[in-house]
Design an enzyme around this catalytic site. Structure first.
Site, PDB file in Angstrom:
ATOM      1  N   ASP A  51       0.808  -1.301  -0.155  1.00 14.63           N
ATOM      2  CA  ASP A  51       0.104   0.276  -0.003  1.00 14.63           C
ATOM      3  C   ASP A  51       1.171   1.250   0.091  1.00 14.63           C
ATOM      4  OD1 ASP A  51      -1.620   2.255   0.609  1.00 14.63           O
ATOM      5  OD2 ASP A  51      -3.460   1.181   1.452  1.00 14.63           O
ATOM      6  N   HIS A  52       1.265   1.858  -0.764  1.00 13.46           N
ATOM      7  CA  HIS A  52       1.466   3.002  -1.168  1.00 13.46           C
ATOM      8  C   HIS A  52       2.073   3.853   0.043  1.00 13.46           C
ATOM      9  CE1 HIS A  52      -0.487   4.599  -4.190  1.00 13.46           C
ATOM     10  NE2 HIS A  52       0.539   5.692  -4.175  1.00 13.46           N
ATOM     11  N   HIS A 108      -5.878   3.088   0.848  1.00 14.45           N
ATOM     12  CA  HIS A 108      -5.094   3.680   1.090  1.00 14.45           C
ATOM     13  C   HIS A 108      -5.986   4.327   2.419  1.00 14.45           C
ATOM     14  CE1 HIS A 108      -2.439   3.468  -1.807  1.00 14.45           C
ATOM     15  NE2 HIS A 108      -3.161   4.308  -3.256  1.00 14.45           N
TER      16      HIS A 108
HETATM   17  C1  BG6 Z   1      -2.964   4.382  -6.606  1.00 11.94           C
HETATM   18  C2  BG6 Z   1      -4.369   4.821  -6.839  1.00 11.94           C
HETATM   19  O1  BG6 Z   1      -3.001   3.456  -5.601  1.00 11.94           O
HETATM   20  O2  BG6 Z   1      -2.987   5.414  -5.607  1.00 11.94           O
HETATM   21  C3  BG6 Z   1      -4.837   5.616  -8.304  1.00 11.94           C
HETATM   22  O3  BG6 Z   1      -4.831   3.484  -8.044  1.00 11.94           O
HETATM   23  C4  BG6 Z   1      -4.457   7.324  -7.503  1.00 11.94           C
HETATM   24  O4  BG6 Z   1      -6.103   5.919  -8.907  1.00 11.94           O
HETATM   25  C5  BG6 Z   1      -3.034   7.066  -6.889  1.00 11.94           C
HETATM   26  O5  BG6 Z   1      -4.010   8.458  -8.565  1.00 11.94           O
HETATM   27  C6  BG6 Z   1      -2.549   8.103  -5.567  1.00 11.94           C
HETATM   28  O6  BG6 Z   1      -1.540   8.022  -4.914  1.00 11.94           O
HETATM   29  P1  BG6 Z   1      -0.345   9.330  -5.276  1.00 11.94           P
HETATM   30  O7  BG6 Z   1       0.319   8.629  -4.441  1.00 11.94           O
HETATM   31  O8  BG6 Z   1       0.049  10.243  -6.539  1.00 11.94           O
HETATM   32  O9  BG6 Z   1      -1.418  10.156  -4.015  1.00 11.94           O
END
Ligand code: BG6
Length: 502
Positions: free
Chosen positions: A194-195, A257
């Site tokens: 979950d980045h 997230h």
């Molecule tokens: C991803 C989603 O996990 O996270 C995308 O699949 C989203 O739809 C993205 O745009 C958002 O990541 P960040 O790091 O740009 O907030």
């Protein structure tokens, strides 16, 4: 090669041990993730000399390409998406160990060839049989790959599996995927991404809460009026219609997230910072979230509108989207965490595409002072104290307090005490994927989601989605470039509150 200790770029950063030499095998290497995130992250790690000696990469995808073509494309991707200056010597040292294999990973012949390529590379670069498999492929393709890699286990070295989201589509499919993985890999070998957990500011939430004595005593229902978490994006669905039509905002952001941000905000202090202690506390929060009733969840879908002055298409007009689509691009909810710390304290969460700006924030709004003697004197009405964690952009933390306006009389106005990462630290912020790839190489799963967390997250989503079959909102219900449907404002207005605007 210089050691990490000699590297001046590491000054100010905590030094950790170096990972063992290893090979990273990326399944789905021709996709966007590899180009936009993974290679730029690997380059930044190489730039800081955080990669182990002889580190090697094998990309595998269906697209026909030679090693050189793949390297060239990745070089351009690093130049385009990387956060550091591009240096030929750094790139060459990384590119030296990069190979590409055009093969179909749904068939065992393709996978046999992969095993040969990886074994040869292992002998050539002395990586000791250590393998990191990265699944950047749709869940439907997981099974064959996991089975094949699981069966072709080498006697020496370690192997780990990094799994990108989405991990399943609902609880049942997530359990099925896991049963496949469990058959071949142990839980400690599995790293579910979950980045958001790799973002500095998300980790800083843990530091803020547990490294400071002043916040913890007031971090509870007695002092906190409510919490607001916002994950707003101004982008639309880009070219991901086929994925997004199935996912919607609830599976794309809420399931992972958003719930992780909530868990980190609400969790109890872990006894230490090992992977299991941290995840044990997070899963308790996820388990304690009460399933919201239909009135506590709002969904929206954007119509045509304006983003930064430019007209943009509505969701149903995007390429690949069903013109009658009922997929939501916005969700807001009022959630309760049913435990001693948080009982009766609402957590308002909202997330959406095509909102006015990109912003992820966690706002802890404290109860008002019990007897404010200045009420009539306040210039803009005495505002409650708010601790605002800016996850992105403008990463930092600010505390809203009332202060006296200089001059005669006693007028009070809200001011902000700000901590900005950019100002406080000399180093730029690493990208989430740098941290996560390095942690997986080190075998540290603290910032990855454990299967029980994933299951709790899906249970909640399944319950919310089940209630949605009964009604069909009139989509689209918010124009692109606005803060979501009016019913989302109503959700808070009913409680005498409103969404934060800054
Ligand atoms: C991803 C989603 O996990 O996270 C995308 O699949 C989203 O739809 C993205 O745009 C958002 O990541 P960040 O790091 O740009 O907030």
């Amino acid at each position: 090669m210089a050691t990490a200790q000699e590297n001046p770029l590491l000054e100010g950063l905590q030094l950790r041990r170096m990972p063992d030499p290893c090979i990273l095998v990326i399944f789905g290497a021709s996709g966007d993730l590899t180009k936009r995130k993974l290679f730029p992250a690997l380059y930044s790690l190489a730039y800081r000399r955080l990669l182990p000696d002889n580190f090697s990469v094998v990309g595998i995808a269906r697209t026909e390409e030679t090693d050189d073509e793949f390297r060239q494309r990745m070089k351009e991707a690093v130049q385009q998406f990387g956060r550091d200056e591009f240096r030929d010597d750094v790139w060459e040292s990384l590119a030296d160990g990069v190979r590409y294999l055009a093969a179909d990973f749904s068939d065992s012949k393709g996978l046999d060839r992969l095993v040969d390529v990886v074994n040869e590379l292992d002998d050539e670069r002395k990586t000791g049989g250590n393998r990191l498999y990265y699944l950047a492929i749709p869940p439907s393709a997981f099974e064959t790959v996991v089975e094949a890699m699981g069966k072709r286990r080498k006697a020496e070295g370690w192997r780990r599996l990094i799994v990108e989201k989405p991990f399943g589509h609902d609880l049942e499919s997530a359990r099925h995927l896991n049963s496949v993985i469990e058959h071949h890999f142990e839980e400690r070998e599995v790293f579910r991404i979950d980045h958001y957990l790799g973002k500095e500011t998300v980790q800083n939430m843990l530091a803020l809460r547990f490294a400071n004595g002043i916040f913890e005593p007031i971090w509870n229902r007695q002092f906190v009026d409510h919490v607001q978490i916002t994950v707003a994006e101004s982008i639309g669905i880009e070219s991901r219609a086929s994925y997004y039509e199935q996912a919607g905002a609830i599976r794309d952001i809420f399931q992972n997230h958003m719930l992780q941000l909530l868990a980190i905000t609400a969790m109890e202090p872990p006894i230490d910072f090992t992977a299991d202690s941290v995840r044990n506390e997070k899963v308790k929060v996820l388990r304690a979230i009460h399933t919201p009733g239909p009135k506590s969840v709002v969904r929206g879908q954007y119509g045509r509108g304006y983003i930064e002055g430019e007209e943009v298409a509505g969701y149903r007009e995007e390429e690949g989207v069903d013109p009658q689509s009922m997929t939501e691009t916005y969700v807001a909810a009022k959630l309760y965490v049913d435990n001693w710390r948080w009982a009766d304290t609402p957590f308002y969460v909202r997330m959406g595409k095509r909102l006015p700006r990109r912003e992820t924030t966690i706002a802890i709004e404290f109860k008002r002072a019990p007897h404010p003697p200045f009420e009539e004197l306040a210039a803009e009405g005495l505002q409650p104290n708010v601790l605002l964690v800016h996850v992105q952009p403008d990463e930092g933390v600010s505390l809203a307090i009332g202060a006296k306006v200089p001059g005669q009389g006693l007028t009070i106005r809200t001011v902000h005490m700000d901590f900005l990462y950019g100002g406080a630290f000399r180093t730029g912020l690493p990208e989430a994927y740098e941290r996560l790839i390095l942690d997986a190489m080190l075998g540290d799963a603290t910032l990855f989601t454990r299967i029980d967390e994933v299951e709790e997250q899906w249970s909640l989503v399944d319950a919310i989605v089940a209630a949605w079959v009964r009604d069909r909102p009139a989509f689209p219900n918010y124009p692109a470039g606005t803060w979501g449907p009016p019913s989302a404002d109503e959700l808070l207005r009913r409680d005498g509150r409103s969404w934060r605007t800054h």
